[in-house]
Design an enzyme around this catalytic site. Structure first.
Site, PDB file in Angstrom:
ATOM      1  N   ASP A  78       0.820  -1.207   0.000  1.00  0.00           N
ATOM      2  CA  ASP A  78       0.000   0.000   0.000  1.00  0.00           C
ATOM      3  C   ASP A  78       0.854   1.258   0.000  1.00  0.00           C
ATOM      4  OD1 ASP A  78       0.774  -0.646   2.673  1.00  0.00           O
ATOM      5  OD2 ASP A  78      -0.770   0.691   3.460  1.00  0.00           O
ATOM      6  N   GLU A 134      -0.042  -1.134   5.725  1.00  0.00           N
ATOM      7  CA  GLU A 134       1.058  -0.647   6.560  1.00  0.00           C
ATOM      8  C   GLU A 134       0.947   0.852   6.843  1.00  0.00           C
ATOM      9  OE1 GLU A 134       5.008   0.937   7.678  1.00  0.00           O
ATOM     10  OE2 GLU A 134       3.788   1.486   5.948  1.00  0.00           O
TER      11      GLU A 134
END
Length: 360
Positions: A78, A134
């Site tokens: 991400d 994350e």
């Protein structure tokens, strides 16, 4: 416009810089990792020497060669949101590749994928972890989810997290903690302000303590970690003609890995004595652990002394699992999350070369 996974098939044999660009052009802001996870899973599933497991929008690929040691290489899929003037698709300026995710951390993800394809019989068994969530609160972190629900997938003797470090080893990481500090007032019509108490004005108590605070530098196992304490959000008021009765200041504390989460929370509650403090998110840091044999050997391979990781990274999760871990990847960490985020293309190639030499 950024590509979707249906527009592209990842070629893991291509130049890792081109692979980085392909990964970045699949937009994967936190919460939208499905398309890139699909593309990564499909690419790895074409490699017969890997056992591939999908876990939500995370992908784990493992060799099963019966080696004496296992190394885990991990990276998140991400990114933070795009810039106001979208910084995708990617573009080149000289030897720099620009765009969201180039630095944090799809250059590192490209190195993982290229290594998985290029080294079918590594000297140590390898686990490649590509995970979601994350860049958001800890509860959504894909690596944390795997560690809770399928910890056997993360088992190993040493881990390398390919976060941006400019191709140097960074040991451990600071912890991170967020609290909401609420100031209470009394609502009133703004034409009769003396009938109320302005909570936004009273937030100066919180801001004043933050402005006067002197962050520490703490030495842990030979590395000096710099702490920081900052207001990151402020929220108050209900209308343009109402004296606000509530103001919330969100505070982020980055603390040295010598402190536990409980130590850090206690420190902030002492600092904001007399105020309403609520813990909203926390993740402990990781001590460097560079005295561990595999960590020491890896630092020696790089040939440059290790430094500290000031930001929080998932080496902390590996530390909790008892696995020594370091940060090592392409990209300047100072450019992570920047609107003009970029990665020097040579750093991608250099990181792949180093890891290939170590593991082939």
């Amino acid at each position: 416009m950024p590509m979707s996974a249906s527009d592209i098939q990842l070629d893991l044999s291509q130049d890792p810089v081109d692979l980085t660009r392909a990964l970045c052009d699949i937009e994967s802001v936190s919460g939208n990792e499905g398309p890139i996870a699909d593309a990564v899973e499909a690419a790895l599933s074409r490699l017969p020497w890997l056992t591939v497991t999908r876990h939500g929008d995370s992908v784990v690929a493992r060799t099963e060669l019966g080696r004496d040691e296992r190394v885990v290489l991990a990276g998140h899929l991400d990114t933070v949101p795009l810039a106001a003037e979208p910084n995708l698709p990617t573009w080149y300026e000289g030897d720099l590749l620009y765009g969201r995710g180039t630095c944090d951390m799809k250059g590192g993800v490209a190195v993982q994928l290229a290594l998985a394809a290029a080294v079918p019989e590594p000297s140590r068994d390898l686990t490649f972890v590509f995970y979601d969530g994350e860049e958001v609160e800890s509860a959504r972190n894909g690596l944390g989810r795997i560690s809770r629900e399928a910890p056997h997938l993360l088992a190993g003797d040493f881990a390398v997290l390919l976060e941006p470090t400019s191709g140097l080893v960074e040991g451990g990481c600071n912890g991170t903690l967020r609290v909401d500090v609420t100031v209470h007032g009394k609502a009133a019509h703004s034409a009769r302000a003396w009938m109320g108490r302005n909570a936004i004005h009273d937030a100066q108590v919180v801001l004043g303590r933050l402005a006067a605070y002197e962050p520490q530098e703490v030495e842990v196992e030979g590395l000096v970690f710099r702490e920081s304490l900052n207001a990151v959000l402020i929220n108050g008021g209900v209308a343009g003609n109402v004296i606000p009765d509530r103001c919330v200041v969100s505070v982020n504390y980055r603390f040295a890995p010598s402190k536990s989460v409980q130590d850090a929370e206690h420190h902030l509650r002492e600092l904001f004595t007399g105020l309403d403090v609520v813990l909203t998110d926390a993740a402990g840091g990781a001590r460097p652990g560079l005295d561990q044999p595999m960590a020491k050997a890896f630092v020696d391979l790089i040939g440059v002394p290790a430094g500290p990781k000031y930001g929080w990274t998932d080496v902390a999760r590996f530390s909790e699992l008892g696995i020594p871990a370091v940060n090592f990847g392409p990209g300047d960490p100072l450019k992570a999350h920047a609107d003009d985020e970029f990665v020097p293309v040579q750093e991608i190639r250099d990181c792949l070369r180093v890891l290939t030499a170590w593991l082939a």
